[in-house]
Scaffold this motif. Structure first.
Motif, PDB file in Angstrom:
ATOM      1  N   ASN A  88     -28.501  73.199 126.542  1.00  0.00           N
ATOM      2  CA  ASN A  88     -27.562  73.786 125.938  1.00  0.00           C
ATOM      3  C   ASN A  88     -28.002  73.782 124.195  1.00  0.00           C
ATOM      4  O   ASN A  88     -29.107  73.207 123.935  1.00  0.00           O
ATOM      5  N   SER A  89     -27.286  74.677 123.360  1.00  0.00           N
ATOM      6  CA  SER A  89     -27.864  74.971 122.221  1.00  0.00           C
ATOM      7  C   SER A  89     -27.650  73.806 121.164  1.00  0.00           C
ATOM      8  O   SER A  89     -28.062  73.591 120.186  1.00  0.00           O
ATOM      9  N   ILE A  90     -26.801  72.432 121.634  1.00  0.00           N
ATOM     10  CA  ILE A  90     -26.901  71.339 120.928  1.00  0.00           C
ATOM     11  C   ILE A  90     -28.089  70.685 120.653  1.00  0.00           C
ATOM     12  O   ILE A  90     -28.354  70.101 119.718  1.00  0.00           O
ATOM     13  N   ARG A  91     -28.892  70.797 121.770  1.00  0.00           N
ATOM     14  CA  ARG A  91     -30.139  70.162 121.617  1.00  0.00           C
ATOM     15  C   ARG A  91     -31.018  71.054 120.706  1.00  0.00           C
ATOM     16  O   ARG A  91     -31.972  70.307 119.970  1.00  0.00           O
ATOM     17  N   THR A  92     -30.878  72.287 120.805  1.00  0.00           N
ATOM     18  CA  THR A  92     -31.915  73.443 120.222  1.00  0.00           C
ATOM     19  C   THR A  92     -31.407  72.798 118.565  1.00  0.00           C
ATOM     20  O   THR A  92     -32.533  72.993 117.605  1.00  0.00           O
ATOM     21  N   ALA A  93     -30.342  72.557 118.123  1.00  0.00           N
ATOM     22  CA  ALA A  93     -29.955  72.614 116.790  1.00  0.00           C
ATOM     23  C   ALA A  93     -30.584  71.368 116.243  1.00  0.00           C
ATOM     24  O   ALA A  93     -30.891  71.182 114.915  1.00  0.00           O
ATOM     25  N   LYS A  94     -30.988  70.412 116.861  1.00  0.00           N
ATOM     26  CA  LYS A  94     -31.617  69.342 116.524  1.00  0.00           C
ATOM     27  C   LYS A  94     -33.016  69.427 115.952  1.00  0.00           C
ATOM     28  O   LYS A  94     -33.543  68.860 115.190  1.00  0.00           O
ATOM     29  N   TYR A  95     -33.663  70.621 116.332  1.00  0.00           N
ATOM     30  CA  TYR A  95     -34.971  70.983 116.059  1.00  0.00           C
ATOM     31  C   TYR A  95     -34.885  72.244 115.270  1.00  0.00           C
ATOM     32  O   TYR A  95     -35.862  72.885 115.026  1.00  0.00           O
ATOM     33  N   ASP A  96     -33.850  72.524 114.719  1.00  0.00           N
ATOM     34  CA  ASP A  96     -33.812  73.607 113.752  1.00  0.00           C
ATOM     35  C   ASP A  96     -34.614  73.631 112.714  1.00  0.00           C
ATOM     36  O   ASP A  96     -34.628  72.485 111.931  1.00  0.00           O
ATOM     37  N   ILE A 128     -40.843  67.280 112.751  1.00  0.00           N
ATOM     38  CA  ILE A 128     -39.519  67.366 113.388  1.00  0.00           C
ATOM     39  C   ILE A 128     -39.475  66.281 114.454  1.00  0.00           C
ATOM     40  O   ILE A 128     -38.538  65.511 114.722  1.00  0.00           O
ATOM     41  N   LEU A 129     -40.804  66.313 115.417  1.00  0.00           N
ATOM     42  CA  LEU A 129     -40.650  65.247 116.217  1.00  0.00           C
ATOM     43  C   LEU A 129     -40.602  63.832 115.861  1.00  0.00           C
ATOM     44  O   LEU A 129     -39.616  62.984 116.401  1.00  0.00           O
ATOM     45  N   SER A 130     -41.068  63.548 114.921  1.00  0.00           N
ATOM     46  CA  SER A 130     -41.121  62.211 114.435  1.00  0.00           C
ATOM     47  C   SER A 130     -39.874  61.884 113.847  1.00  0.00           C
ATOM     48  O   SER A 130     -39.354  60.709 113.994  1.00  0.00           O
ATOM     49  N   ASN A 131     -38.870  62.823 113.178  1.00  0.00           N
ATOM     50  CA  ASN A 131     -37.881  62.554 112.598  1.00  0.00           C
ATOM     51  C   ASN A 131     -36.778  62.373 113.873  1.00  0.00           C
ATOM     52  O   ASN A 131     -35.774  61.598 113.604  1.00  0.00           O
ATOM     53  N   ARG A 132     -36.799  63.348 114.649  1.00  0.00           N
ATOM     54  CA  ARG A 132     -36.031  62.771 115.814  1.00  0.00           C
ATOM     55  C   ARG A 132     -36.257  61.481 116.583  1.00  0.00           C
ATOM     56  O   ARG A 132     -35.247  60.498 116.935  1.00  0.00           O
TER      57      ARG A 132
END
Length: 429
Positions: free
Chosen positions: A141-149, A226-230
Motif C-alpha cells: 500500500n501507499s503507506i509504505r511508499t510515503a515513508k520513502y517520499d 533515506i534507507l539509513s533514516n528508516r
C-alpha cells in the motif's frame, strides 16, 4: 521489463513519487524512460518512436563516453604531435610529460563510460529507483511508499542539484576556454578554425562526464540517506518500546513483531538496491582509487607549473571527496541497520531474541560487487591497504630517483675528468 507486469502498477494502491534527479539523468543520457515506465504498457499499442529516440540518445551518450575513454588510453602511446592534434589532444602544449594530464583523463572517462553502461543495461529493472519504487514490493500500500517520499529531503535535494549544476557549468566552461586559448595561441588561423569542432566535441564530453559523475554521486547519497533514516527510525521505535511501561507479559510482542517486519522490509529494499549499486561502487573504486594515488604521487614528486598544479590538486581533492561521499553514505546504511544490536534494549521475549539474531547475522548494507559490504571497518581497512602500498611505491620511486641522480653525477664527473685529461697541455722538460 524484468519482474514487472501491468497488473503490478495499481494507481490506487501505489503512488509514483516525484524524483528531481530523473530529469537530469535523462539529460545526461543515463535513462530513457525513468518514471514514465508505466506509460509503455497497456491494451492499446502505442507509438514507440519517442521511446526509441530517447533510447538512441542514451546509446549515443554512452558511445561518446567510450570513444573518449579509448581515445585517452590510445593517446598515452602516441608521441607524434601531428597525430595528437588529429585526435584532438592539446596536452603536448601544456607539459612535455603529457601523462600528467592523460592519466586522470583516462580514469575519469573510463569511470563515466562504465556508469553510463550500467544505467543503460539495468534501467528497465528499476533497481536504481529503490527505495522510491520497488518492483518486489510494488503491490504494497501507499503507506509504505510515503515513508520513502523525497519531499522530506526536498530542500536538501534542491541544494545539491543547484551545486551540481554549477559544478558542471563551471567545469565545462573552464575546460572549453582552456582548450580554446591553447589552440588559439599555438595554431595559425586556418588550423585553429579546423580545430574548433574538436573543441566543441570535447566541451560536450566534459559536460556529460562531469554531470554523470556529480549527479550519480549525490543521488546515491540520497538513496543511502533515506534507507539509513528508516533503519534509524526502527531503532528509535524499539528503544521507545523498551523504555515504555512493561505492562502484562507478552503485551509488547505484537508491536515488536511489527518492527521486526519493518526492519526486514528495509533490508529487502537494501538488497534490491544493492543489486544495482554494487557495480557502481566497485567501478568507482576501481577508477578513483588509482587516480587519487596517481595525483598524490605527482604532488610529491612532479615538477609543477601553474596549470599542472591546479589540475593535480583538483583531481586529488575531487577523488578524495567522491570516494568519501559514496563510502560514508553506504557505511551509514550498514551502521544503522545493525544499530538495534548495539542499542541498550532490554526486552526479554522470543521476538526480540529472533530480531537480534537477525541483526547479528550477515552484514547488511551496500557491497562492492559482493566482495565485501561497505562498513566503517572496511573503509578503514581499504585506506590502510592503499596507504601502505602507496608508501611502498613512493619509497621505491624515491630510492630509484636517488640512485639515478647519483649515477648521473658519477657519469658527469667521469666526463669532466676525461675532458680535463684530453685538453691538458703537454708537460715541458
Amino acid at each position: 521489463m524484468k519482474g514487472f507486469t501491468t497488473q503490478m502498477l495499481n494507481r490506487d494502491a501505489f503512488t509514483i513519487p516525484k524524483l528531481a534527479y530523473e530529469s537530469y539523468f535523462k539529460i545526461f543520457g543515463l535513462i530513457s524512460s525513468g518514471l514514465d515506465f508505466g506509460q509503455r504498457y497497456g491494451p492499446v499499442k502505442q507509438d514507440k518512436t519517442s521511446t526509441n529516440l530517447k533510447r538512441f540518445y542514451c546509446q549515443f551518450v554512452c558511445l561518446l563516453l567510450w570513444f573518449f575513454a579509448i581515445r585517452s588510453f590510445v593517446l598515452m602511446f602516441i608521441g607524434d604531435r601531428e597525430i595528437q592534434l588529429m585526435m584532438g589532444d592539446l596536452t603536448g602544449f601544456w607539459n612535455d610529460y603529457r601523462m600528467y594530464y592523460l592519466m586522470p583523463t583516462f580514469y575519469y572517462s573510463l569511470q563515466t563510460a562504465i556508469i553510463a553502461t550500467i544505467f543503460l543495461r539495468n534501467e528497465s529493472e528499476l533497481a536504481w529507483l529503490v527505495p522510491f519504487i520497488s518492483v518486489k514490493q510494488m503491490q504494497t500500500n501507499s503507506i509504505r511508499t510515503a515513508k520513502y517520499d523525497t519531499n522530506n529531503h526536498e530542500r536538501r535535494t534542491q541544494i545539491t542539484i543547484i551545486m551540481n549544476n554549477l559544478i558542471v557549468l563551471i567545469a565545462t566552461g573552464m575546460v572549453a576556454m582552456l582548450y580554446m586559448l591553447t589552440a588559439y595561441e599555438n595554431m595559425d588561423d586556418s588550423t585553429f578554425k579546423m580545430f574548433l569542432p574538436w573543441i566543441g566535441i570535447q566541451a560536450v564530453w566534459i559536460f556529460f562526464m562531469t554531470g554523470i559523475n556529480m549527479f550519480t554521486m549525490t543521488y546515491f547519497n540520497l538513496v543511502c540517506l533515506i534507507l539509513s533514516n528508516r533503519f534509524k527510525q526502527v531503532c528509535k521505535d524499539i528503544e521507545a518500546l523498551a523504555e515504555s511501561d512493561p505492562g502484562p507479559l507478552g503485551s509488547k510482542n505484537n508491536a515488536l513483531s511489527t518492527l521486526y517486519y519493518e526492519h526486514n522490509e528495509i533490508c529487502e529494499l537494501v538488497d534490491e538496491s544493492n543489486s544495482f549499486w554494487q557495480s557502481f561502487i566497485f567501478f568507482n573504486y576501481l577508477c578513483h582509487i588509482p587516480c587519487n594515488c596517481y595525483a598524490l604521487y605527482n604532488l610529491f614528486f612532479a615538477e609543477f607549473d601553474d596549470l599542472l598544479a591546479i589540475v593535480t590538486w583538483t583531481v586529488f581533492l575531487h577523488t578524495i571527496l567522491f570516494l568519501a561521499f559514496i563510502s560514508l553514505s553506504a557505511a551509514d546504511v550498514s551502521a544503522e541497520a545493525h544499530s538495534p544490536y548495539t542499542a541498550k534494549i532490554h526486552i526479554d521475549c522470543l521476538q526480540m531474541s529472533t530480531f537480534l539474531h537477525r541483526v547479528r547475522g550477515p552484514t547488511i548494507g551496500f557491497s562492492c560487487l559482493d566482495l565485501f559490504v561497505i562498513t566503517n571497518a572496511s573503509i578503514s581497512n581499504t585506506i590502510a591497504a592503499v596507504a601502505s602500498y602507496f608508501l611502498i611505491v613512493a619509497d621505491f620511486s624515491r630510492s630509484t630517483a636517488a640512485a639515478n641522480a647519483a649515477e648521473k653525477r658519477e657519469e658527469a664527473a667521469k666526463a669532466a675528468m676525461n675532458l680535463t685529461t684530453t685538453v691538458a697541455p703537454p708537460v715541458t722538460q
